[in-house]
Design a protein around this motif. Sequence first.
Motif, PDB file in Angstrom:
ATOM      1  N   ASN A  64       0.826  -1.212   0.000  1.00 17.35           N
ATOM      2  CA  ASN A  64       0.000   0.000   0.000  1.00 17.35           C
ATOM      3  C   ASN A  64       0.859   1.260   0.000  1.00 17.35           C
ATOM      4  O   ASN A  64       0.558   2.236  -0.693  1.00 17.35           O
ATOM      5  N   GLY A  96      -9.031   6.475  -2.885  1.00 18.88           N
ATOM      6  CA  GLY A  96      -8.348   5.304  -2.372  1.00 18.88           C
ATOM      7  C   GLY A  96      -9.107   4.600  -1.258  1.00 18.88           C
ATOM      8  O   GLY A  96      -8.844   3.449  -0.966  1.00 18.88           O
ATOM      9  N   LYS A  99     -13.453   0.652  -2.283  1.00 16.42           N
ATOM     10  CA  LYS A  99     -13.079  -0.555  -3.011  1.00 16.42           C
ATOM     11  C   LYS A  99     -13.978  -0.697  -4.234  1.00 16.42           C
ATOM     12  O   LYS A  99     -15.197  -0.601  -4.125  1.00 16.42           O
ATOM     13  N   ALA A 193      -4.003   2.035 -10.733  1.00 18.18           N
ATOM     14  CA  ALA A 193      -3.851   1.335  -9.454  1.00 18.18           C
ATOM     15  C   ALA A 193      -3.599   2.317  -8.316  1.00 18.18           C
ATOM     16  O   ALA A 193      -3.992   2.066  -7.171  1.00 18.18           O
ATOM     17  N   TRP A 196      -7.366   4.183  -7.861  1.00 16.79           N
ATOM     18  CA  TRP A 196      -8.528   3.387  -7.452  1.00 16.79           C
ATOM     19  C   TRP A 196      -8.102   2.017  -6.950  1.00 16.79           C
ATOM     20  O   TRP A 196      -7.354   1.300  -7.627  1.00 16.79           O
ATOM     21  N   ASP A 197      -8.612   1.638  -5.805  1.00 20.05           N
ATOM     22  CA  ASP A 197      -8.355   0.306  -5.245  1.00 20.05           C
ATOM     23  C   ASP A 197      -9.403  -0.648  -5.802  1.00 20.05           C
ATOM     24  O   ASP A 197     -10.503  -0.766  -5.267  1.00 20.05           O
ATOM     25  N   ARG A 274      -5.420  -6.874  -9.178  1.00 20.19           N
ATOM     26  CA  ARG A 274      -4.720  -5.771  -8.505  1.00 20.19           C
ATOM     27  C   ARG A 274      -3.248  -6.086  -8.236  1.00 20.19           C
ATOM     28  O   ARG A 274      -2.387  -5.227  -8.390  1.00 20.19           O
ATOM     29  N   SER A 278      -0.188  -3.725  -9.334  1.00 23.98           N
ATOM     30  CA  SER A 278       0.774  -3.209  -8.354  1.00 23.98           C
ATOM     31  C   SER A 278       2.196  -3.578  -8.756  1.00 23.98           C
ATOM     32  O   SER A 278       3.119  -2.770  -8.618  1.00 23.98           O
TER      33      SER A 278
END
Length: 367
Positions: A64, A96, A99, A193, A196-197, A274, A278
């Motif tokens: 994170n 952020g 979800k 990324a 937005w999570d 995700r 990441s």
Amino acid sequence: MWTVPEAEDKTISRAMGVKDERLKLISEGCDPIRKDVKHESKDILSEVSRTHNAIQTLDKTISNLEMELAATRAVQESIINGSPISDELKIPETNGKRKYLMVVGINTAFSSRKRRDSVRATWMPQGEERKKLEEEKGIIMRFVIGHSATSGGILDRAIEAEDRKHGDFLRLEHVEGYLELSAKTKTYFATAAALWDADFYVKVDDDVHVNIATLGATLARHRTKPRVYIGCMKSGPVLAQKGVRYHEPEHWKFGEEGNKYFRHATGQLYAISRDLASYISINQHVLHKYANEDVSLGSWFIGLDVDHIDDRSLCCGTTDCEWKAQAGNVCVASFDWTCSGICKSVERMKDVHRRCGEGKNALWTEA
């Protein structure tokens, strides 16, 4: 006969007594040590388990922080380069916290205004409906574009005016150009990324028809898998000949002439989870770019423990999508292979939507 003095006899006796006491202590201590071994083993296993959980928590925290750092770097680079900062980049904290199911990035170019309008008129919700889609279904949709070589020039101003009208752009810190698609893909996934999570990040071309509800339902089936790469997997020939479309300047890396690429998703539409987005964000400065962006994306996942999902509903033809829809097997995406998108998409998008679309209410009836 010599007589041993009494004092020395007592000294020897005491020495022997001390030895006997030591032996007795050692002998008595053996059994307690054996009894403690089992307890110590249980304590060690418990400690290992706690350490493992702590490491997993730390990994998530580090991931994170790295994503926040990537977003901060993007803003800093914008300031240094003198480029306009996207409103979305200015407020990553707000976005952020929420979800989302998926972020759908529609790859577009400065010259593709009519293509964008054809998408807005068919499968991309507009205005309040798009905002409702974000809030209620967790689906983000944006046209993805960078800036021109002359930052702030007429091309950039045209996009800014269009964005003020529709509010559906994601601007990247990237110089547009067909030969720069691999770099644009990296920047898109890293930026999305950071903003937005989401569970999934999708890239689709602006001359492809998409059924958004069906896409969401398809991706949701793979939510429990940590590293997912989904699309229509292919393994085309490595084209060494100069001047041909999709020529591969680094063909020698793929072996002898006539060899094929490794399996990778075709570029019209693909999605990644995700964790993979990441990974791209964190390593974007060292990921190699090949001439073709779909090959580049596939190459970044070689050597990683990635679940490749080959789903042919993501690459239906514009002729067979109609009868599939009638049979209840609605396609996620439709296009013409001969054109690498819908041939004459500006004129034909509405027709394809009418024949192959999932229905206007599908987005709101899907769970």
